[in-house]
Design an enzyme around this catalytic site. Sequence first.
Site, PDB file in Angstrom:
ATOM      1  N   GLY A  43       1.278  -1.040   0.269  1.00 37.68           N
ATOM      2  CA  GLY A  43       0.205  -0.016  -0.337  1.00 37.68           C
ATOM      3  C   GLY A  43       1.024   0.941   0.191  1.00 37.68           C
ATOM      4  O   GLY A  43       0.051   2.347  -0.001  1.00 37.68           O
ATOM      5  N   GLN A  44       2.445   0.906  -0.156  1.00 36.12           N
ATOM      6  CA  GLN A  44       3.078   2.206  -0.022  1.00 36.12           C
ATOM      7  C   GLN A  44       2.883   3.011  -1.387  1.00 36.12           C
ATOM      8  O   GLN A  44       2.145   2.636  -2.643  1.00 36.12           O
ATOM      9  CB  GLN A  44       4.725   1.768  -0.163  1.00 36.12           C
ATOM     10  CG  GLN A  44       4.815   1.199   0.837  1.00 36.12           C
ATOM     11  CD  GLN A  44       4.825  -0.365   1.136  1.00 36.12           C
ATOM     12  OE1 GLN A  44       4.131  -0.729  -0.216  1.00 36.12           O
ATOM     13  NE2 GLN A  44       5.247  -1.177   2.020  1.00 36.12           N
ATOM     14  N   ARG A  45       2.819   4.653  -1.728  1.00 37.78           N
ATOM     15  CA  ARG A  45       2.547   5.319  -2.203  1.00 37.78           C
ATOM     16  C   ARG A  45       2.758   4.855  -3.644  1.00 37.78           C
ATOM     17  O   ARG A  45       3.032   5.016  -4.422  1.00 37.78           O
ATOM     18  CB  ARG A  45       2.778   6.852  -1.872  1.00 37.78           C
ATOM     19  CG  ARG A  45       1.894   7.925  -2.619  1.00 37.78           C
ATOM     20  CD  ARG A  45       2.249   9.427  -2.722  1.00 37.78           C
ATOM     21  NE  ARG A  45       2.423   9.811  -0.834  1.00 37.78           N
ATOM     22  CZ  ARG A  45       1.095  10.109  -0.969  1.00 37.78           C
ATOM     23  NH1 ARG A  45       0.187   9.917  -1.061  1.00 37.78           N
ATOM     24  NH2 ARG A  45       0.576  10.210   0.772  1.00 37.78           N
TER      25      ARG A  45
END
Length: 184
Positions: free
Chosen positions: A71-73
């Site tokens: 879910g990291q940018r």
Amino acid sequence: MGLIDVLKSFKSPSGREIRILLLGLDNAGKTTILKQLSSEDVQHVTPTKGFNVKTVAAMGDIRLNVWDIGGQRSIRPYWSNYYENIDTLIFVIDSNDKKRFDEMNIELGELLDEEKLRKVPVLIFANKQDLVTAASSEEITRKLNLDLLRDRTWHIQACSALKNEGINDGITWVASNLKPASKK
């Protein structure tokens, strides 16, 4: 009771592959939920830098493929690579990270607007409910305007991935909202 036990109660044609996409912002608890579903140790979970896939034999020759995408940018632009042939979308929210609710709302909104996911049921896990400062599922429903979703099957489920609370209730909802397998 794990995912296999829940799904054994779900009657589905044999040979079916059920594909679940597990998304959410970084540190929401996606991998911990995946590990709980596959009855693995959750004490030493590290952030997912790409994706994890667990294939679980459920009943007869029914297979569950759960795709846990980081879910990291920097990873979110690649989420769209996993939208094909999804039976259910699970979006995990860190209920305690209230500063990021606007960001969660934007990401969830983009997923809900995605054409390939338009008819896919959505389960929202309001995770980290074991923390006293966590927002309730009702508060999250209001903050993310979930009540405005009229054209889609959705459910929000309070849970604690770490304590394995509420996860089976969510998966039971998933099983009861799966569309029948299409005939080939």
